[in-house]
Design an enzyme around this catalytic site. Sequence first.
Site, PDB file in Angstrom:
ATOM      1  N   ASP A  88       1.635   9.357  -6.175  1.00 33.40           N
ATOM      2  CA  ASP A  88       1.611  10.648  -5.907  1.00 33.40           C
ATOM      3  C   ASP A  88       1.701  11.089  -4.638  1.00 33.40           C
ATOM      4  O   ASP A  88       1.933  12.306  -4.336  1.00 33.40           O
ATOM      5  CB  ASP A  88       0.151  11.140  -6.387  1.00 33.40           C
ATOM      6  CG  ASP A  88      -0.822  10.639  -5.979  1.00 33.40           C
ATOM      7  OD1 ASP A  88      -0.941   9.177  -5.486  1.00 33.40           O
ATOM      8  OD2 ASP A  88      -1.919  10.993  -5.767  1.00 33.40           O
ATOM      9  N   ASP A 117       2.071   4.091   2.856  1.00 27.52           N
ATOM     10  CA  ASP A 117       0.866   4.521   2.341  1.00 27.52           C
ATOM     11  C   ASP A 117       1.568   5.898   1.503  1.00 27.52           C
ATOM     12  O   ASP A 117       1.248   5.746   0.234  1.00 27.52           O
ATOM     13  CB  ASP A 117       0.109   5.315   3.504  1.00 27.52           C
ATOM     14  CG  ASP A 117      -1.304   5.558   2.933  1.00 27.52           C
ATOM     15  OD1 ASP A 117      -1.623   5.408   1.792  1.00 27.52           O
ATOM     16  OD2 ASP A 117      -1.902   6.402   3.903  1.00 27.52           O
ATOM     17  N   GLY A 119      -9.752   7.736  -1.959  1.00 25.95           N
ATOM     18  CA  GLY A 119     -10.496   9.160  -1.712  1.00 25.95           C
ATOM     19  C   GLY A 119     -11.121   9.080  -0.422  1.00 25.95           C
ATOM     20  O   GLY A 119     -11.068   8.029   0.246  1.00 25.95           O
ATOM     21  N   HIS A 160       0.768  -1.198   0.055  1.00 24.94           N
ATOM     22  CA  HIS A 160      -0.099   0.153   0.040  1.00 24.94           C
ATOM     23  C   HIS A 160       0.921   1.113  -0.225  1.00 24.94           C
ATOM     24  O   HIS A 160       1.537   1.719   0.940  1.00 24.94           O
ATOM     25  CB  HIS A 160      -0.883  -0.050   1.104  1.00 24.94           C
ATOM     26  CG  HIS A 160      -2.127   1.105   0.973  1.00 24.94           C
ATOM     27  ND1 HIS A 160      -3.314   0.620   1.173  1.00 24.94           N
ATOM     28  CD2 HIS A 160      -2.054   2.490   1.140  1.00 24.94           C
ATOM     29  CE1 HIS A 160      -4.248   1.717   0.891  1.00 24.94           C
ATOM     30  NE2 HIS A 160      -3.401   2.955   1.065  1.00 24.94           N
ATOM     31  N   HIS A 211      -9.863   0.750  -0.192  1.00 25.61           N
ATOM     32  CA  HIS A 211      -9.653   1.442   0.999  1.00 25.61           C
ATOM     33  C   HIS A 211     -11.013   1.300   1.649  1.00 25.61           C
ATOM     34  O   HIS A 211     -12.027   1.656   1.258  1.00 25.61           O
ATOM     35  CB  HIS A 211      -9.714   2.884   0.497  1.00 25.61           C
ATOM     36  CG  HIS A 211      -8.128   3.275   0.370  1.00 25.61           C
ATOM     37  ND1 HIS A 211      -7.631   2.902  -1.003  1.00 25.61           N
ATOM     38  CD2 HIS A 211      -6.888   3.885   0.854  1.00 25.61           C
ATOM     39  CE1 HIS A 211      -6.194   3.355  -1.168  1.00 25.61           C
ATOM     40  NE2 HIS A 211      -5.744   4.074   0.085  1.00 25.61           N
ATOM     41  N   HIS A 220       1.292   5.112  -2.517  1.00 25.44           N
ATOM     42  CA  HIS A 220       0.872   5.957  -3.436  1.00 25.44           C
ATOM     43  C   HIS A 220       1.863   6.620  -4.211  1.00 25.44           C
ATOM     44  O   HIS A 220       2.835   7.380  -3.712  1.00 25.44           O
ATOM     45  CB  HIS A 220      -0.338   6.703  -2.850  1.00 25.44           C
ATOM     46  CG  HIS A 220      -1.349   6.223  -2.437  1.00 25.44           C
ATOM     47  ND1 HIS A 220      -2.378   6.153  -3.324  1.00 25.44           N
ATOM     48  CD2 HIS A 220      -1.798   5.752  -1.258  1.00 25.44           C
ATOM     49  CE1 HIS A 220      -3.538   5.711  -2.198  1.00 25.44           C
ATOM     50  NE2 HIS A 220      -3.379   5.371  -1.177  1.00 25.44           N
ATOM     51  N   GLU A 232     -10.927   2.924   7.656  1.00 19.85           N
ATOM     52  CA  GLU A 232     -10.008   4.011   7.968  1.00 19.85           C
ATOM     53  C   GLU A 232     -10.804   5.285   8.801  1.00 19.85           C
ATOM     54  O   GLU A 232     -10.718   5.485   9.759  1.00 19.85           O
ATOM     55  CB  GLU A 232      -9.121   4.362   6.703  1.00 19.85           C
ATOM     56  CG  GLU A 232      -7.967   5.557   7.127  1.00 19.85           C
ATOM     57  CD  GLU A 232      -7.080   6.123   6.189  1.00 19.85           C
ATOM     58  OE1 GLU A 232      -6.116   6.662   6.479  1.00 19.85           O
ATOM     59  OE2 GLU A 232      -7.704   6.090   5.048  1.00 19.85           O
TER      60      GLU A 232
END
Length: 356
Positions: A24, A295, A181, A20, A208, A22, A211
């Site tokens: 970006d 993350d 998102g 996991h 996702h 990202h 959380e």
Amino acid sequence: MTAPRIDTATVRRLPKAVLHDHLDGGLRPATLVELADEVGHSLPTTDPDALAAWFRESADSGDLVRYLTTFEHTLAVLQTREGLLRTAEEYVLDLAADGVVYGEVRYAPELMLKSGLTLPEVVETVQEGLASGMARAASAGTPVRVGTLLCAIRMFDRSREIADLAVAFRDAGVVGFDIAGAEDGFPPADHLAAFEYLRRESVPFTIHAGEDHGLPSIHQALQVCGAQRIGHGVRITDDIVDGKLGRLAGWVRDRRVALEMCPTSNLQTGAAASIAEHPITALKDLGFRVTLNTDNRLMSGTTMTREMSLLVEEAGWTLDDLRTVTVNALKSAFISFDERNALIRDVVLPGYESAR
């Protein structure tokens, strides 16, 4: 007898796996400054060290929505072929330098179209950058295998289109799918058509969930949408009372559903109170298939070495615990059984044995 403490240098040498992470959320600060200058995007500061601190402080709000607003700066430089190529290549090199032997990188192609690239061009460019990074890492003697997850943004309506993209590129490095998102108000079942299509096409996916939103999001991701893994999933603890598992928690543990847990990130978004109290330790001890992840390395100012070291220092983790979450990650990776087994047998287990 107390297990000997593991020092940071030893942790850095350990073979690692991250599921996991990202794209970006993992740019180098100096690269972000240079790319922003090239595209004319204004940053909070152009000093790389100060910029890194700004991201970390902004992400420390305790609020997932505010945490997500920091991405406007990284996404601004990921709209061109040059920006995507460089970021993808450096992403792989940074994993290799951190001792990662297998990684899955995720990103949302639909957020990278502002300068005229098409969805397929975005994916092709990222894959080209990742391939270049893997070749360079292998040449340097630090090979790393990186697979790609394509994300759809759960607040928008392009998930079926992104699912098509995942199917189209599954033989070109894309290994799975995700939705990302803000969770609250945007349930996974809104994208059920995409998940049903992916199941028909035998493409694995994670979601996702658990959380920012609680048990209903985890239940829906698993039992309605059919996710094979859960992104974060910290709120599964809501279904555990005095060590007794409820039906959903029991399902997650007994079916070996991997939980992609990200301790530092979860502290920043308010999903956990501290590293010592993070649910990953209790869930590990209860036999859940927990995995350890970064993350967003820029926003959290972290690496896999740092995440492991924090658990050693603040939650009392041992070498065996670190090996367990690494093997867990590879067992649940979206690549073939043969590849997973080879990495565990030939790389991870010998690497941990040599650290004893």
